[in-house]
Design an enzyme around this catalytic site. Structure first.
Site, PDB file in Angstrom:
ATOM      1  N   ASP A 107       0.809  -1.212   0.000  1.00  0.00           N
ATOM      2  CA  ASP A 107       0.000   0.000   0.000  1.00  0.00           C
ATOM      3  C   ASP A 107       0.847   1.267   0.000  1.00  0.00           C
ATOM      4  OD1 ASP A 107      -1.986  -1.837   0.136  1.00  0.00           O
ATOM      5  OD2 ASP A 107      -2.670  -1.312   2.138  1.00  0.00           O
ATOM      6  N   ARG A 188      -1.400   2.842  16.445  1.00  0.00           N
ATOM      7  CA  ARG A 188      -1.666   3.943  15.505  1.00  0.00           C
ATOM      8  C   ARG A 188      -1.463   5.333  16.121  1.00  0.00           C
ATOM      9  NH1 ARG A 188      -0.229   0.590  12.547  1.00  0.00           N
ATOM     10  NH2 ARG A 188      -1.545  -0.525  11.064  1.00  0.00           N
ATOM     11  N   ASP A 217      -8.186   2.005  10.746  1.00  0.00           N
ATOM     12  CA  ASP A 217      -6.938   2.747  10.909  1.00  0.00           C
ATOM     13  C   ASP A 217      -7.006   4.159  10.355  1.00  0.00           C
ATOM     14  OD1 ASP A 217      -5.699   0.763  12.301  1.00  0.00           O
ATOM     15  OD2 ASP A 217      -4.560  -0.022  10.606  1.00  0.00           O
ATOM     16  N   SER A 269      -2.961  -9.377   4.634  1.00  0.00           N
ATOM     17  CA  SER A 269      -2.706  -8.048   5.173  1.00  0.00           C
ATOM     18  C   SER A 269      -2.288  -8.238   6.624  1.00  0.00           C
ATOM     19  CB  SER A 269      -3.973  -7.184   5.085  1.00  0.00           C
ATOM     20  OG  SER A 269      -3.743  -5.927   5.681  1.00  0.00           O
TER      21      SER A 269
END
Length: 493
Positions: A107, A188, A217, A269
């Site tokens: 990504d 995060r 996220d 992922s």
């Protein structure tokens, strides 16, 4: 304090310019133009450029575009009038410098050339070391350069991550939907906070991330950006570009000669940090499918774990782990050691379907060996140090605490207030817990605390001076009085 490393000087950027594209959006506060417009027709022409995208003045003051319907109401025709971007811009506008949360994976690798192409900007890749492992950090500089970034900044956040984010959640007993120990949710905000710091250091006017528009996220990153620097522009390519899935992203990467570590044959992922490793995608998207044995990376299959149990002792001070088997360790070192111990016994595997913040359900498999051990230890010690009413209130607040962290509201005053309660209420949660690890299970075999509310002389079945068993009769009569009165009413007594 986090250690930072900057590599690779900025270089000039050559861009191919195209007409603006529908669907671009940046977060800003107002609509304005860099110079006075002299006619309604000129306003209409300029407004068409804004249709869902950002415009920059000569001083690079990026402003929010109006909603498409509002723009169209001002136009004499509903047909969008495309106009070429100014020199130095990109397909969707112009930004000076963007700090991208960069992992070197699929990504974020394709986002680098996409940002340059669409916003005419320099891209500073930022990587946070939160314990994802040396392999994931290896070769990042080469990958970033190959993708077109002008700079790579790496910060070691492991100690900060464990001390200031993981341990508060552990102390609070925060578990989302009965199973999830919040591994990604806690990581995060510490990464996003560091990105805000780097943006200030390098003079960036925007930040970007590789989160999809379907996940949690994106919310976690952006709420942190809003809380710590609301003036930063935010770019979220997965909500803007034409790439529809991970296989499209692979094709885009190949077209732009961007190296990526995945193939179409096996796509998971993953998110790894010092607390956990998560797995999503591929066969896991069908909740009926059993995960493949070779998917796991942090833990052995419980069936293959040692045939002999292992006993460990966790030392805890005020609800925070401080030692393993009597050896005092830093927060990150302690967790790393427990990951190794728990992993070889197959501890901490969770397979769950969870409710995402954005409304859909998703299936994920999590490996949290050290975290599972720590949660068992802290909760067990609380059984000695917390009274019934306190434990019930703490458990009820833990649910809200977990919900706030899962939803990205780490810097919300409510979470901070609940955290202050948790810190105060666990001041006496000090002692040690002995655990037995065996083929995927964690069993408590002993616990002790100098602040224990447990009194053997009271709890013993033998008669004692403090507790007179005869007193129980009056207590039961009073405690059961409402039930007795209701029964009398129903029977007409």
């Amino acid at each position: 304090m986090a250690q930072s490393t900057a590599v690779s000087p900025c270089s000039s950027i050559n861009l191919a310019f195209h007409a603006p594209k529908r669907g671009s959006l940046l977060y800003h506060d107002k609509l304005s133009f860099p110079r006075k417009l002299h006619s309604f027709q000129e306003f209409g022409s300029r407004a068409s450029e804004l249709n869902g995208r950002a415009v920059v003045s000569s001083t690079c003051n990026v402003i929010r575009a109006c909603e498409p319907k509002a723009i169209q109401a001002l136009l004499s025709s509903e047909r969008e009038v495309e106009s070429a971007p100014k020199s130095g811009g990109g397909r969707r506008g112009k930004l000076n410098k963007v700090v991208l949360a960069y992992s070197g994976g699929l990504d974020t690798s394709v986002i680098v050339p996409w940002l340059r192409e669409n916003y005419g900007c320099e891209v500073v890749c930022f990587t946070a070391d939160v314990g994802q492992g040396i392999k994931e950090l290896d070769g990042l500089e080469e990958k970033a350069k190959a993708s077109g970034a002008c700079q790579l900044v790496v910060k070691d956040l492991k100690e900060e991550f464990v001390k200031d984010y993981i341990f508060p959640c552990l102390r609070a007993g925060a578990i989302y939907e009965r199973k999830y120990l919040l591994g990604t949710s806690m990581a995060r905000p510490v990464i996003a906070k560091a990105m805000v710091d780097v943006a200030r250091e390098v003079g960036a006017d925007a930040v970007a991330h590789g989160c999809t528009g379907k996940g949690n996220d994106q919310v976690r990153f952006e709420l942190t950006f809003f809380a710590l620097n609301p003036e930063l522009n935010v770019v979220a390519p997965w909500r803007e570009w034409d790439i529809q899935g991970r296989e499209d992203a692979i094709e885009y990467a190949k077209k732009h000669n961007v190296p990526v570590p995945v193939t179409k044959k096996s796509i998971y992922s993953r998110d790894r940090n010092l607390w956990h490793l998560s797995h999503e995608g591929d066969i896991l998207e069908d909740p009926e499918n059993e995960p493949k044995k070779d998917m796991y990376m942090m833990s052995v299959d419980p069936e293959d774990a040692p045939n002999q149990p292992e006993y460990i002792e966790i030392g805890i001070v005020s609800g925070i782990p401080v030692s393993v088997n009597g050896k005092k360790l830093s927060p990150a070192s302690l967790l790393a050691e427990l990951n190794e111990i728990g992993g070889r016994h197959g501890i901490g595997r969770i397979d769950m379907v969870e409710n995402r913040l954005v409304g859909m359900k998703s299936r994920g498999v999590y490996e949290t060996p050290g975290g599972t051990i720590l949660f068992s230890a802290v909760q067990e010690l609380e059984s000695l140090t917390l009274d019934r009413e306190t434990m019930q209130v703490k458990d009820s607040l833990a649910l809200k605490y977990a919900e706030l962290v899962y939803a990205g509201r780490w810097f919300d005053p409510l979470r901070e207030s609940i955290d202050a309660f948790m810190e105060n209420i666990t001041k006496t949660t000090t002692g040690s817990v002995t655990l037995k690890l065996y083929k995927g299970s964690v069993s408590v075999t002993g616990r002790t605390s100098p602040k224990s509310l447990y009194r053997q002389d009271i709890s013993s079945f033998e008669s004692g001076q403090i507790y007179d068993q005869a007193d129980a009769a009056g207590f039961i009569r009073l405690y059961g009085l409402p039930m007795r009165v209701r029964a009398m009413l129903e029977r007409g007594i």
